[in-house]
Write an enzyme that holds these catalytic residues in place. Structure first.
Site, PDB file in Angstrom:
ATOM      1  NE  ARG A   8       7.076 -39.264  96.947  1.00  0.00           N
ATOM      2  CZ  ARG A   8       6.078 -39.452  97.811  1.00  0.00           C
ATOM      3  NH1 ARG A   8       5.960 -40.578  98.457  1.00  0.00           N
ATOM      4  NH2 ARG A   8       5.187 -38.491  98.000  1.00  0.00           N
ATOM      5  CG  ASP A  69      17.981 -31.485  95.536  1.00  0.00           C
ATOM      6  OD1 ASP A  69      17.213 -32.401  95.159  1.00  0.00           O
ATOM      7  OD2 ASP A  69      18.636 -30.796  94.735  1.00  0.00           O
ATOM      8  CG  ASP A 153      27.749 -44.257  96.494  1.00  0.00           C
ATOM      9  OD1 ASP A 153      28.084 -43.060  96.521  1.00  0.00           O
ATOM     10  OD2 ASP A 153      26.952 -44.755  97.309  1.00  0.00           O
ATOM     11  CE  LYS A 173      27.564 -42.500 100.174  1.00  0.00           C
ATOM     12  NZ  LYS A 173      26.368 -42.801  99.401  1.00  0.00           N
ATOM     13  CG  HIS A 178      27.536 -35.837  99.558  1.00  0.00           C
ATOM     14  ND1 HIS A 178      28.022 -37.127  99.580  1.00  0.00           N
ATOM     15  CD2 HIS A 178      26.379 -35.913  98.860  1.00  0.00           C
ATOM     16  CE1 HIS A 178      27.211 -37.926  98.923  1.00  0.00           C
ATOM     17  NE2 HIS A 178      26.205 -37.215  98.470  1.00  0.00           N
TER      18      HIS A 178
HETATM   19  P1  ITT Z   1      14.296 -37.561  96.637  1.00  0.00           P
HETATM   20  O1  ITT Z   1      14.159 -36.355  95.745  1.00  0.00           O
HETATM   21  O2  ITT Z   1      13.008 -38.272  96.899  1.00  0.00           O
HETATM   22  O3  ITT Z   1      15.030 -37.250  97.913  1.00  0.00           O
HETATM   23  P2  ITT Z   1      16.128 -38.485  94.534  1.00  0.00           P
HETATM   24  O4  ITT Z   1      16.946 -39.728  94.341  1.00  0.00           O
HETATM   25  O5  ITT Z   1      15.267 -38.011  93.385  1.00  0.00           O
HETATM   26  O6  ITT Z   1      15.235 -38.650  95.880  1.00  0.00           O
HETATM   27  P3  ITT Z   1      17.738 -36.082  94.248  1.00  0.00           P
HETATM   28  O7  ITT Z   1      16.790 -35.413  93.352  1.00  0.00           O
HETATM   29  O8  ITT Z   1      18.352 -35.277  95.380  1.00  0.00           O
HETATM   30  O9  ITT Z   1      17.115 -37.355  94.989  1.00  0.00           O
HETATM   31  O10 ITT Z   1      18.901 -36.719  93.353  1.00  0.00           O
HETATM   32  C1  ITT Z   1      20.074 -37.089  93.930  1.00  0.00           C
HETATM   33  C2  ITT Z   1      20.849 -37.943  92.948  1.00  0.00           C
HETATM   34  O11 ITT Z   1      22.247 -37.617  93.113  1.00  0.00           O
HETATM   35  C3  ITT Z   1      20.719 -39.415  93.277  1.00  0.00           C
HETATM   36  O12 ITT Z   1      19.686 -40.036  92.560  1.00  0.00           O
HETATM   37  C4  ITT Z   1      22.105 -39.941  92.873  1.00  0.00           C
HETATM   38  O13 ITT Z   1      22.137 -40.164  91.492  1.00  0.00           O
HETATM   39  C5  ITT Z   1      23.019 -38.763  93.208  1.00  0.00           C
HETATM   40  N1  ITT Z   1      23.535 -38.883  94.600  1.00  0.00           N
HETATM   41  C6  ITT Z   1      23.200 -38.111  95.681  1.00  0.00           C
HETATM   42  N2  ITT Z   1      23.829 -38.535  96.779  1.00  0.00           N
HETATM   43  C7  ITT Z   1      24.568 -39.595  96.410  1.00  0.00           C
HETATM   44  C8  ITT Z   1      25.414 -40.487  97.100  1.00  0.00           C
HETATM   45  O14 ITT Z   1      25.613 -40.401  98.413  1.00  0.00           O
HETATM   46  N3  ITT Z   1      26.009 -41.462  96.403  1.00  0.00           N
HETATM   47  C9  ITT Z   1      25.800 -41.589  95.082  1.00  0.00           C
HETATM   48  N4  ITT Z   1      24.998 -40.817  94.346  1.00  0.00           N
HETATM   49  C10 ITT Z   1      24.382 -39.823  95.018  1.00  0.00           C
END
Ligand code: ITT
Length: 206
Positions: A8, A69, A153, A173, A178
């Site tokens: 989401r 995730d 970021d 980026k 990752h």
């Molecule tokens: P979904 O579960 O719906 O996919 P979410 O935002 O809740 O969305 P996560 O539980 O995987 O997703 O949390 C990932 C968090 O990690 C995200 O909210 C950021 O704070 C951080 N994060 C992940 N990838 C990132 C990126 O490329 N750049 C910056 N922060 C990132």
């Protein structure tokens, strides 16, 4: 074939669409599939949570589903915020509050090493799944910089560079991140499988 993107998070969706470019695959967002359940992310690892999100939505929709995730691990904090990255500073989710908490926890700490982790899970409607993992090493800046991207970021500087992810354009980026690494691996490893699904030869990720 149709592949449901089980996230989401609009920022993740955009990055996934930019990188996972497979001709036979039509990517569908959760907003295009009403009635999907909320998934509680209560796993202790990125793999557990990614698999849970992908499998729950694949079963519910009867479609193949892809979930991400991801999060940030700071070395001096024993891997914090890790799987708690999204809600590090509590609810409602606030990226500036999360960044402020991280900078606060690292105030006066010289070891600023950190890494981003991204696990992508692919699940079939029968509940079978596979995962790939992408990593990006770097360090936490002393203050937030830049307005692009999302999440951590503005405070993350990838290895070998002096700019934060939020000071880069999306293409730069994606080349380093990752999520970029995990999705390129997914594209390589799962291309044949997804072709088989599209052709009706494959029905399970098992
Ligand atoms: P979904 O579960 O719906 O996919 P979410 O935002 O809740 O969305 P996560 O539980 O995987 O997703 O949390 C990932 C968090 O990690 C995200 O909210 C950021 O704070 C951080 N994060 C992940 N990838 C990132 C990126 O490329 N750049 C910056 N922060 C990132």
């Amino acid at each position: 074939m149709r592949l449901l993107l089980a996230t989401r998070n609009a920022h993740k969706l955009r990055e996934i669409r930019e990188i996972l470019d497979l001709p036979e695959v039509e990517l569908i967002g959760t907003d295009e599939w009403p009635g999907l359940p909320e998934v509680e992310e209560d796993g202790l690892t990125f793999v557990e949570n990614a698999v849970k999100k992908a499998v729950t939505l694949a079963r519910a929709a009867g479609l193949w589903a892809l979930a991400d995730d991801s999060g940030l691990e700071a070395q001096a904090l024993g891997g914090e915020p890790g799987v708690y990255s999204a809600r590090y500073a509590g609810e409602p989710v606030s990226y500036p509050a999360n960044n402020a908490k991280l900078l606060d926890r690292l105030a006066g700490v010289t070891d600023r090493r950190a890494r981003f982790v991204c696990v992508i899970a692919l699940a079939s409607p029968d509940g079978a799944s596979r995962t790939v993992t992408g990593l990006c090493g770097g360090r936490i800046s002393l203050a937030p910089r830049g307005a692009n991207g999302f999440g951590y970021d503005p405070v993350f500087v990838p290895d070998g560079l002096d700019r934060t992810f939020a000071e880069m354009d999306a293409e730069s980026k994606n080349r380093l991140s990752h999520r970029g690494a995990a999705l390129r691996q997914a594209r390589e490893e799962w291309r044949e499988l997804l072709r088989g699904v599209a052709a009706g030869r494959v029905t399970s990720a098992a």
